[in-house]
Design an enzyme around this catalytic site. Structure first.
Site, PDB file in Angstrom:
ATOM      1  N   HIS A  97       0.857  -1.193   0.000  1.00 17.96           N
ATOM      2  CA  HIS A  97       0.000   0.000   0.000  1.00 17.96           C
ATOM      3  C   HIS A  97       0.891   1.239   0.000  1.00 17.96           C
ATOM      4  O   HIS A  97       1.976   1.238   0.592  1.00 17.96           O
ATOM      5  CB  HIS A  97      -0.904  -0.019   1.249  1.00 17.96           C
ATOM      6  CG  HIS A  97      -1.979   1.018   1.182  1.00 17.96           C
ATOM      7  ND1 HIS A  97      -1.735   2.337   1.477  1.00 17.96           N
ATOM      8  CD2 HIS A  97      -3.277   0.932   0.823  1.00 17.96           C
ATOM      9  CE1 HIS A  97      -2.864   3.021   1.309  1.00 17.96           C
ATOM     10  NE2 HIS A  97      -3.812   2.198   0.917  1.00 17.96           N
ATOM     11  N   GLU A 169      -3.938   2.057  -7.186  1.00 15.24           N
ATOM     12  CA  GLU A 169      -4.253   3.133  -6.236  1.00 15.24           C
ATOM     13  C   GLU A 169      -3.377   4.338  -6.533  1.00 15.24           C
ATOM     14  O   GLU A 169      -2.262   4.434  -5.993  1.00 15.24           O
ATOM     15  CB  GLU A 169      -3.950   2.676  -4.801  1.00 15.24           C
ATOM     16  CG  GLU A 169      -4.729   1.478  -4.341  1.00 15.24           C
ATOM     17  CD  GLU A 169      -4.975   1.513  -2.821  1.00 15.24           C
ATOM     18  OE1 GLU A 169      -5.761   0.708  -2.365  1.00 15.24           O
ATOM     19  OE2 GLU A 169      -4.397   2.369  -2.121  1.00 15.24           O
TER      20      GLU A 169
HETATM   21  P1  13P Z   1      -9.445   6.479   0.822  1.00 16.51           P
HETATM   22  O1  13P Z   1     -10.635   5.731   0.270  1.00 16.51           O
HETATM   23  O2  13P Z   1      -9.598   6.896   2.239  1.00 16.51           O
HETATM   24  O3  13P Z   1      -9.011   7.579  -0.085  1.00 16.51           O
HETATM   25  O4  13P Z   1      -8.242   5.423   0.838  1.00 16.51           O
HETATM   26  C1  13P Z   1      -8.022   4.626  -0.253  1.00 16.51           C
HETATM   27  C2  13P Z   1      -7.067   3.582   0.133  1.00 16.51           C
HETATM   28  O5  13P Z   1      -5.956   3.872   0.560  1.00 16.51           O
HETATM   29  C3  13P Z   1      -7.526   2.189   0.022  1.00 16.51           C
HETATM   30  O6  13P Z   1      -6.519   1.283   0.366  1.00 16.51           O
END
Ligand code: 13P
Length: 262
Positions: A97, A169
């Site tokens: 992540h 992401e």
């Molecule tokens: P948010 O949905 O809070 O922007 O975070 C996304 C995330 O990091 C999912 O792993």
């Protein structure tokens, strides 16, 4: 072939909820969400809540994920937790992540070793990749995505790649970052195509089509449908909005209704 892939909604609770709060929240979600054969719902609580929730959860309704793991199975790593220690609690583990890459300086090598540890322990890795705002500004989006993808998967064989989930992401879209802004679906379409093209280069086209690719920048109940409708996107990794029952349940209901086969 596309429609053979499972759909996922994954809740990343990050460093929120005590075990007691997590247990109450799971209870609330259990009463509101009906299991669905079409949709796999996965909850990723903090490490400290995994054992409690694993005893409580109905695994036909929800599976559990860890938010991180160590790359070894045992050893002198003070403060760390291995998948061998928690694999009876979880079916999935989030790896790489951006908060781990950029806040804790995890290296590509550590991330690749964690992906390997997950496969070795029979836990499905959810490999997170995504460019920063600076990468995007410098025209380095594709190379950032490619390098994180290729490095993360460098120990994954052709036999094992369909056990891996990729979560795109973009770091600039994640709500924890200053100035975060929602991604435009066109950015996600381009990233999904790039990821599948690169998977095809290494593993072949047929295998690349079997890999689940999720979107995991900021999502809420108002934006979920737009992202879920993108062909080739197999679900969402939700942060903040997964902490609010009404938001999360609404996203699950939307996901049950969306079809996006190519
Ligand atoms: P948010 O949905 O809070 O922007 O975070 C996304 C995330 O990091 C999912 O792993």
């Amino acid at each position: 072939m596309d429609n053979a892939r499972k759909k996922y909604i994954i809740a990343n609770w990050k460093m929120n909820f005590t075990p007691g709060e997590a247990s109450l929240y799971l209870n609330k979600l259990s009463n509101k969400i009906q299991p669905s054969r079409k949709l796999q719902i996965v909850l990723a609580p903090g490490m400290v809540s995994l054992q409690t929730l694993s005893l409580q959860v109905n695994r036909r309704q929800f599976k559990l994920a860890a938010q991180n793991c160590h790359w070894s199975d045992y050893g002198p790593y003070t403060g760390e937790v291995s998948l061998t220690q928690i694999r009876s609690f979880v079916d999935y583990v989030i790896i790489g992540h951006s908060e781990r890459r950029y806040v804790f300086n995890e290296s590509e090598k550590q991330i690749a070793d964690k992906v390997s540890a997950a496969i070795r322990n029979g836990v499905t890795p959810i490999l997170c990749i995504g460019e920063t705002a600076l990468d995007r500004k410098d025209g380095e989006t594709n190379s950032a995505i490619n390098s994180q993808l290729m490095n993360g998967l460098r120990q994954v064989s052709k036999e094992d790649i369909d056990k891996v989930i990729i979560a795109y992401e973009p770091v600039w879209a994640i709500s924890s970052n200053k100035g975060a802004k929602p991604a435009n679906p066109i950015d996600i379409i381009e990233a999904e195509q790039l990821i599948r093209k690169n998977l095809a280069k290494i593993y072949g086209k047929d295998i690349a089509e079997k890999v689940s690719i999720l979107y995991g920048g900021s999502v809420n109940k108002d934006t979920a449908a737009g992202y879920l409708e993108i062909p080739g996107i197999d679900g969402l990794l939700v942060g903040n909005a997964s902490l609010i029952a009404d938001q999360f349940c609404a996203i699950v209901e939307i996901a049950k209704g969306v079809r996006n086969e190519r």
